[in-house]
Scaffold this active site. Structure first.
Site, mmCIF file in Angstrom:
data_model
loop_
_atom_site.group_PDB
_atom_site.id
_atom_site.type_symbol
_atom_site.label_atom_id
_atom_site.label_comp_id
_atom_site.label_asym_id
_atom_site.label_seq_id
_atom_site.Cartn_x
_atom_site.Cartn_y
_atom_site.Cartn_z
ATOM 1 N N ASP A 77 7.538 59.976 -46.808
ATOM 2 C CA ASP A 77 6.657 59.348 -47.941
ATOM 3 C C ASP A 77 6.813 60.475 -49.181
ATOM 4 O O ASP A 77 5.792 60.795 -49.857
ATOM 5 C CB ASP A 77 5.163 59.311 -47.504
ATOM 6 C CG ASP A 77 4.987 58.507 -46.231
ATOM 7 O OD1 ASP A 77 5.733 57.292 -46.262
ATOM 8 O OD2 ASP A 77 4.226 58.896 -45.665
ATOM 9 N N GLU A 127 3.611 48.354 -49.749
ATOM 10 C CA GLU A 127 2.775 49.485 -49.979
ATOM 11 C C GLU A 127 3.698 50.450 -50.992
ATOM 12 O O GLU A 127 4.546 50.193 -51.443
ATOM 13 C CB GLU A 127 2.559 50.156 -48.642
ATOM 14 C CG GLU A 127 4.068 50.492 -47.995
ATOM 15 C CD GLU A 127 3.666 50.653 -46.379
ATOM 16 O OE1 GLU A 127 2.486 50.599 -46.055
ATOM 17 O OE2 GLU A 127 4.767 50.931 -45.388
#
Length: 528
Positions: free
Chosen positions: A15, A171
């Site tokens: 991420d 997301e």
């Protein structure tokens, strides 16, 4: 100009979020249940990255106690505004929404403020600072909410402006602005082999958004290629005006197979089209090698040898505890890192004295030198190979064996003494709370004598071997070849595993008994 091989950050760096400030680049990555939380890295050329600190360094900022594995710090985002660094963190606690927190600092390495709660919604918040001075919080599902200039609160109502192309789990939203267009990026398909990056744009931040005609802008469709699971990207413009995307991905051992190093950070070039869209990598496919104009020296991008002597007043940013360390349980001295033998449950969800760092290679060797000073039967210290509370291994020196030191009797040996003091080297595997003793030998040393513990992961066979030495010259093989597969992220049993295996050191004591300690002089990691 340098030719760089992906990944840029190997081993458990999922991420990625990046921001450029002048000629410096800063990145944050997810840390889940590990503490300190939210790793911060710095680079001058987008290729060489140095850990410089963490955002969450105090329990008062975010308490990870009791959280299940792979909960806690999900995908953070870093941005720069008004001379400050702003990091938003999705605190995933499963109750059932996500709480999005904001931390602010004057310096990228911190210290960061206490948390400001922005909302309780979906995961993966990011901040977009518009050129008219307005600020916005963007979060998973393609939602946008105006943010006060000082980021102390949200203004008005949230609006879902673009939910993606229909893929699962839209997301990791990020917005950039270029040539009057607002570009909204989403990661779809979940963070597995169907992962991809999609794109839409609008002339207003509130929409309507037009999907990119060549979505997805990044996706791996060939299962034979090295880089899989590509998605969750963020763009950055370098000092030369070139654009890049940092994204996560995985490198399976076989097509569709295990990824021992978990989710790593990759870098791809971004090409803008004549009609103001962009593509990533090679026509939307991640590239194994890229050319970087900023790089003058390609050496040291993937660190092969790290020799840790625990010098200084603080642990280096490479190290992270499993949740919070037991209070008062460790300290740095002139001789090394001292960890007290305090009691804790190694497969529990509370505080521990398990200190970890990331694997960086598919094969490696790790050696620690320690001096063990036990005060009670059952105390232990040594090396750990750690995935989460359901799968880990302790390679240790301990004082005593038998029931008094915390082990079961062999009921087939009636009327025999099974209680023994002294120092032993032992290999314990923990899976689903169950403990299995793989090997044990008595040591001809006394408390305080140095011992070296070494573990080696063979890349080709993916098996561990274990050795100890009393002089760092002659090493004794423990006679165990252990398949590494039980530590792979895909072999989770209770919770989805978003973390990769780590290695490190620990010490553990006995409830209600006097506490000894272990002094770790060195920890040497060598990629093979």
């Amino acid at each position: 100009m340098g030719v760089i091989c992906n990944p840029i950050l190997t081993g458990d760096h999922p991420d990625p979020s990046i921001v450029r400030v002048g000629t410096d680049y800063y990145m944050v990555t997810s840390t889940f249940q590990f503490f300190p939380g939210v790793l911060i890295l710095h680079s001058k050329d987008l290729a060489h990255w140095e850990p410089i600190g963490h955002v969450v360094t105090r329990k008062s900022q975010l308490d990870l106690t009791g959280l299940p594995d792979s909960f806690g710090v999900f995908a953070p985002d870093i941005s720069y505004y008004d001379g400050k660094f702003w990091v938003v963190v999705p605190y995933y606690h499963g109750q059932p929404r996500c709480t999005n927190l904001l931390f602010v600092a004057d310096r990228p390495e911190g210290p960061y403020s206490e948390a400001t709660v922005l909302n309780h919604h979906f995961i993966d918040p990011s901040i977009f600072n518009d050129d008219d001075g307005k600020r916005y919080l963007v979060f998973g599902g393609g939602w946008v909410h105006e943010l006060a200039e000082d980021a102390s609160r949200l203004i008005g109502e949230a609006k879902q402006v673009w939910p993606g192309t229909g893929g699962a789990a839209p997301e990791a939203p990020h917005i950039i602005k270029r040539n009057g267009w607002y570009y909204l990026m989403l990661a779809e398909g979940g963070t597995f082999f169907e992962h991809k990056e999609t794109l839409a744009r609008s002339l207003s931040i509130w929409g309507p958004y037009e999907p990119c005609p060549h979505n997805p802008v990044l996706m791996q469709t060939n299962p034979e290629m090295k880089i899989q699971k590509a998605g969750h990207g963020k763009l950055v413009e370098d000092v030369n005006g070139e654009w890049w995307m940092f994204h996560l991905g995985g490198r399976p051992l076989t097509p569709g197979g295990f990824c021992p190093l978990g989710r790593e950070t990759f870098l791809q070039p971004v090409q803008w089209t004549d009609d103001d869209w962009f593509m990533v990598g090679e026509q939307g496919v991640p590239m194994n090698e890229i050319e970087l104009t900023l790089v003058e020296n390609i050496d040291g991008i993937v660190q092969v040898v790290d020799d840790e002597h625990f010098a200084g007043t603080e642990l280096s940013a490479e190290w992270e505890w499993v949740r919070h360390p037991v209070e008062g349980g460790f300290g740095l001295t002139q001789e090394g890192l001292s960890i007290d033998c305090k009691p804790f449950i190694p497969f529990g969800l509370q505080s521990t004295l398990i200190l970890t760092r990331r694997w960086r290679h598919f094969g490696f060797e790790a050696t620690t030198k320690l001096l063990f000073h036990p005060r009670s039967l059952g105390e232990e210290a040594g090396i750990t190979l750690y995935r989460d509370s359901d799968a880990f291994l302790f390679f240790l020196i301990r004082r005593g064996i038998g029931q008094t030191s915390g082990q079961a009797f062999d009921v087939t040996k009636l009327h025999e003494n099974q209680e023994h003091d002294g120092l032993y080297v032992e290999l314990n595997q923990y899976v689903n709370v169950g403990k299995k003793i793989l090997a044990r030998s008595m040591l001809p040393i006394k408390p305080g004598d140095p011992i070296w513990l070494r573990t080696r992961l063979v890349e080709k066979s993916q098996t561990f071997t274990f050795y100890y030495s009393l002089d760092d010259i002659e090493y004794t093989n423990m006679g165990v070849e252990l398949p590494a597969q039980f530590l792979y992220p895909e072999n989770y049993t209770r919770f989805l595993c978003f973390t990769a295996p780590r290695l490190g050191i620990y010490a553990k004591g006995v409830y209600g008994e006097p506490e000894g300690s272990a002094l770790f002089r060195t920890f040497i990691y060598r990629g093979i």
